[in-house]
Every structure is written in C-alpha cells, then in structure tokens.
Design a protein around this motif. Structure first.
Motif, PDB file in Angstrom:
ATOM      1  N   ALA A   1       2.961   5.969  -2.788  1.00 30.58           N
ATOM      2  CA  ALA A   1       4.132   6.724  -3.247  1.00 30.58           C
ATOM      3  C   ALA A   1       4.086   6.917  -4.761  1.00 30.58           C
ATOM      4  O   ALA A   1       4.342   8.026  -5.259  1.00 30.58           O
ATOM      5  CB  ALA A   1       5.425   6.020  -2.829  1.00 30.58           C
ATOM      6  N   ARG A   2       3.741   5.867  -5.509  1.00 29.18           N
ATOM      7  CA  ARG A   2       3.648   5.995  -6.977  1.00 29.18           C
ATOM      8  C   ARG A   2       2.565   6.995  -7.367  1.00 29.18           C
ATOM      9  O   ARG A   2       2.768   7.836  -8.240  1.00 29.18           O
ATOM     10  CB  ARG A   2       3.363   4.632  -7.615  1.00 29.18           C
ATOM     11  N   LEU A   3       1.413   6.894  -6.721  1.00 31.92           N
ATOM     12  CA  LEU A   3       0.296   7.806  -7.003  1.00 31.92           C
ATOM     13  C   LEU A   3       0.694   9.245  -6.699  1.00 31.92           C
ATOM     14  O   LEU A   3       0.480  10.155  -7.512  1.00 31.92           O
ATOM     15  CB  LEU A   3      -0.923   7.393  -6.178  1.00 31.92           C
ATOM     16  N   SER A   4       1.293   9.449  -5.540  1.00 26.77           N
ATOM     17  CA  SER A   4       1.692  10.800  -5.138  1.00 26.77           C
ATOM     18  C   SER A   4       2.768  11.359  -6.056  1.00 26.77           C
ATOM     19  O   SER A   4       2.707  12.536  -6.441  1.00 26.77           O
ATOM     20  CB  SER A   4       2.176  10.794  -3.687  1.00 26.77           C
ATOM     21  N   GLU A   5       3.754  10.551  -6.399  1.00 25.62           N
ATOM     22  CA  GLU A   5       4.808  11.006  -7.318  1.00 25.62           C
ATOM     23  C   GLU A   5       4.199  11.476  -8.631  1.00 25.62           C
ATOM     24  O   GLU A   5       4.560  12.534  -9.151  1.00 25.62           O
ATOM     25  CB  GLU A   5       5.826   9.893  -7.604  1.00 25.62           C
ATOM     26  N   ALA A   6       3.290  10.689  -9.175  1.00 22.35           N
ATOM     27  CA  ALA A   6       2.674  11.036 -10.457  1.00 22.35           C
ATOM     28  C   ALA A   6       1.905  12.348 -10.376  1.00 22.35           C
ATOM     29  O   ALA A   6       1.910  13.141 -11.318  1.00 22.35           O
ATOM     30  CB  ALA A   6       1.742   9.908 -10.919  1.00 22.35           C
ATOM     31  N   ARG A   7       1.266  12.596  -9.254  1.00 24.73           N
ATOM     32  CA  ARG A   7       0.459  13.811  -9.116  1.00 24.73           C
ATOM     33  C   ARG A   7       1.284  15.024  -8.713  1.00 24.73           C
ATOM     34  O   ARG A   7       0.890  16.150  -8.986  1.00 24.73           O
ATOM     35  CB  ARG A   7      -0.684  13.561  -8.143  1.00 24.73           C
ATOM     36  N   LEU A   8       2.419  14.798  -8.043  1.00 22.61           N
ATOM     37  CA  LEU A   8       3.268  15.910  -7.610  1.00 22.61           C
ATOM     38  C   LEU A   8       4.288  16.327  -8.663  1.00 22.61           C
ATOM     39  O   LEU A   8       4.698  17.484  -8.710  1.00 22.61           O
ATOM     40  CB  LEU A   8       4.008  15.546  -6.314  1.00 22.61           C
TER      41      LEU A   8
ATOM     42  N   ALA B   1       0.842  -1.208   0.000  1.00 17.22           N
ATOM     43  CA  ALA B   1       0.000   0.000   0.000  1.00 17.22           C
ATOM     44  C   ALA B   1       0.872   1.251   0.000  1.00 17.22           C
ATOM     45  O   ALA B   1       0.587   2.207  -0.735  1.00 17.22           O
ATOM     46  CB  ALA B   1      -0.943  -0.006   1.204  1.00 17.22           C
ATOM     47  N   ALA B   2       1.938   1.261   0.797  1.00 20.07           N
ATOM     48  CA  ALA B   2       2.823   2.435   0.861  1.00 20.07           C
ATOM     49  C   ALA B   2       3.473   2.690  -0.493  1.00 20.07           C
ATOM     50  O   ALA B   2       3.562   3.846  -0.935  1.00 20.07           O
ATOM     51  CB  ALA B   2       3.889   2.225   1.938  1.00 20.07           C
ATOM     52  N   ARG B   3       3.914   1.644  -1.160  1.00 24.93           N
ATOM     53  CA  ARG B   3       4.518   1.828  -2.491  1.00 24.93           C
ATOM     54  C   ARG B   3       3.481   2.338  -3.488  1.00 24.93           C
ATOM     55  O   ARG B   3       3.782   3.183  -4.334  1.00 24.93           O
ATOM     56  CB  ARG B   3       5.166   0.526  -2.969  1.00 24.93           C
ATOM     57  N   GLY B   4       2.246   1.849  -3.366  1.00 25.02           N
ATOM     58  CA  GLY B   4       1.181   2.331  -4.243  1.00 25.02           C
ATOM     59  C   GLY B   4       0.875   3.799  -4.018  1.00 25.02           C
ATOM     60  O   GLY B   4       0.739   4.576  -4.976  1.00 25.02           O
TER      61      GLY B   4
ATOM     62  N   ALA C   1      -3.898  17.850  -4.635  1.00 24.28           N
ATOM     63  CA  ALA C   1      -3.624  16.627  -5.396  1.00 24.28           C
ATOM     64  C   ALA C   1      -3.437  15.434  -4.466  1.00 24.28           C
ATOM     65  O   ALA C   1      -3.925  14.328  -4.748  1.00 24.28           O
ATOM     66  CB  ALA C   1      -2.390  16.820  -6.272  1.00 24.28           C
ATOM     67  N   LEU C   2      -2.749  15.641  -3.354  1.00 22.70           N
ATOM     68  CA  LEU C   2      -2.524  14.548  -2.399  1.00 22.70           C
ATOM     69  C   LEU C   2      -3.831  14.125  -1.729  1.00 22.70           C
ATOM     70  O   LEU C   2      -4.101  12.930  -1.582  1.00 22.70           O
ATOM     71  CB  LEU C   2      -1.495  14.960  -1.351  1.00 22.70           C
ATOM     72  N   TYR C   3      -4.637  15.096  -1.327  1.00 24.31           N
ATOM     73  CA  TYR C   3      -5.924  14.745  -0.726  1.00 24.31           C
ATOM     74  C   TYR C   3      -6.816  14.004  -1.724  1.00 24.31           C
ATOM     75  O   TYR C   3      -7.501  13.048  -1.366  1.00 24.31           O
ATOM     76  CB  TYR C   3      -6.639  15.985  -0.177  1.00 24.31           C
ATOM     77  N   GLN C   4      -6.809  14.454  -2.977  1.00 23.08           N
ATOM     78  CA  GLN C   4      -7.615  13.767  -3.987  1.00 23.08           C
ATOM     79  C   GLN C   4      -7.105  12.344  -4.190  1.00 23.08           C
ATOM     80  O   GLN C   4      -7.894  11.407  -4.341  1.00 23.08           O
ATOM     81  CB  GLN C   4      -7.614  14.531  -5.312  1.00 23.08           C
ATOM     82  N   GLY C   5      -5.798  12.168  -4.176  1.00 19.84           N
ATOM     83  CA  GLY C   5      -5.224  10.824  -4.293  1.00 19.84           C
ATOM     84  C   GLY C   5      -5.671   9.922  -3.159  1.00 19.84           C
ATOM     85  O   GLY C   5      -5.994   8.751  -3.366  1.00 19.84           O
ATOM     86  N   ASN C   6      -5.706  10.471  -1.949  1.00 16.47           N
ATOM     87  CA  ASN C   6      -6.180   9.693  -0.812  1.00 16.47           C
ATOM     88  C   ASN C   6      -7.657   9.341  -0.971  1.00 16.47           C
ATOM     89  O   ASN C   6      -8.059   8.206  -0.698  1.00 16.47           O
ATOM     90  CB  ASN C   6      -5.944  10.446   0.504  1.00 16.47           C
ATOM     91  N   ARG C   7      -8.451  10.303  -1.415  1.00 22.27           N
ATOM     92  CA  ARG C   7      -9.883  10.014  -1.633  1.00 22.27           C
ATOM     93  C   ARG C   7     -10.044   8.928  -2.689  1.00 22.27           C
ATOM     94  O   ARG C   7     -10.850   8.009  -2.526  1.00 22.27           O
ATOM     95  CB  ARG C   7     -10.637  11.279  -2.033  1.00 22.27           C
ATOM     96  N   ASP C   8      -9.270   9.025  -3.763  1.00 24.33           N
ATOM     97  CA  ASP C   8      -9.352   8.021  -4.823  1.00 24.33           C
ATOM     98  C   ASP C   8      -8.950   6.640  -4.311  1.00 24.33           C
ATOM     99  O   ASP C   8      -9.593   5.636  -4.624  1.00 24.33           O
ATOM    100  CB  ASP C   8      -8.458   8.410  -6.012  1.00 24.33           C
ATOM    101  N   ALA C   9      -7.886   6.588  -3.526  1.00 23.55           N
ATOM    102  CA  ALA C   9      -7.402   5.312  -3.000  1.00 23.55           C
ATOM    103  C   ALA C   9      -8.381   4.701  -2.003  1.00 23.55           C
ATOM    104  O   ALA C   9      -8.457   3.473  -1.878  1.00 23.55           O
ATOM    105  CB  ALA C   9      -6.034   5.500  -2.348  1.00 23.55           C
ATOM    106  N   LEU C  10      -9.138   5.532  -1.316  1.00 19.94           N
ATOM    107  CA  LEU C  10     -10.091   5.035  -0.324  1.00 19.94           C
ATOM    108  C   LEU C  10     -11.504   4.926  -0.884  1.00 19.94           C
ATOM    109  O   LEU C  10     -12.475   4.809  -0.121  1.00 19.94           O
ATOM    110  CB  LEU C  10     -10.071   5.935   0.917  1.00 19.94           C
TER     111      LEU C  10
END
Length: 150
Positions: free
Chosen positions: A23-30, A18-21, A111-120
């Motif tokens: 990290a990949r999501l956040s990297e792509a958005r940041l 999950a942490a690697r996932g 972007a990070l908050y949206q990534g968290n919403r998407d992941a959850l």
C-alpha cells in the motif's frame, strides 16, 4: 501448524506487513498521477464496465456505502469521476471516469506492475505465480470464515 510460533512470524501478521508495504509503495507511485490505492477498485470497475452506480461500486470494492460515498465525493471533487442521473432510477446516479482519468490509467497500471516486479525481486516466475495462487486461496478461506461469522 504449531501453536509455538512467535505471533510476529505467523502468516496473518506477515501478510499484514506485506499488504501495508504494498500500500505504501503503491500510494507513492500513484500519488503523482492524482490517484490513491483506495481508488483502484473504483477505477477498475468503472473502466471495465463492472459497475456504474455507488451501490455497485461498494459491492465490487467490498466496502460499506458511507465510505464509498465519501470516496466518490472526493474523486468527483478532484475531477476523477463524473455523475449523471440514472435514467432507470431517478434516485441514483451513473458514475463514469473522466477523460483525464482514463488518460492516466495506463501510466498508473504500469507503475503498479513495476512496483510488483520490484517487490518480487529475487523471486522466480514460478515462485511469484505460486504466491498468487496461495494468496488467492487464503483470501477465499478468509472470505468464507468471515461470511459465516457475521
């Protein structure tokens, strides 16, 4: 807990995946904003006034000084931070975010908050809150274990 678990189904392995996932999501958005996941502790600490020196940042981010020095050098090269002499310690520098960085942080946070919403997606608010509580307890346990085993 049963020792008969498949090692790939253990909490440690699943949290790692999950942490690697994340990290990949956040990297792509940041990345389009000029940030990386590794920059997050530095950005937060400097923005919130929790740290002003390389030493403070290394402690805040829970990393050793050499990797922090390398990251700060790259961030300075990329125009994300600026250094000025520390008036209290001639051997040290004060580190601050540039105006450009400060202007990009709100978009990065969004972007990070949206990534968290998407992941959850599919989690209830209660489940998401419970996951945060459980992960915080897990991190506390791991910090205690690793501080004893150093």
């Amino acid at each position: 807990m049963s020792e008969k678990w498949d090692v790939l189904s253990t909490p440690g392995h699943l949290v790692s995946i999950a942490a690697r996932g994340f990290a990949r999501l956040s990297e792509a958005r940041l990345r389009p904003l000029g940030f990386g996941v590794g920059h997050l502790p530095v950005l937060v600490a400097l923005r919130d006034g929790r740290a002003h020196t390389q030493r403070d940042l290394a402690l805040f981010a829970r990393v050793e000084q050499p990797p922090m020095a390398q990251m700060l050098a790259r961030m300075e090269r990329d125009g994300l931070i600026r250094r000025t002499p520390d008036p209290d310690d001639g051997r040290s520098s004060r580190i601050a975010l540039t105006e450009t960085t400060l202007s990009r942080i709100p978009e990065a946070v969004a972007a990070l908050y949206q990534g968290n919403r998407d992941a959850l997606d599919g989690f209830t608010d209660t489940e998401a809150a419970q996951l945060v509580v459980l992960l915080a307890r897990l991190i506390t346990n791991l910090d205690q274990i690793t501080s004893v085993e150093k």
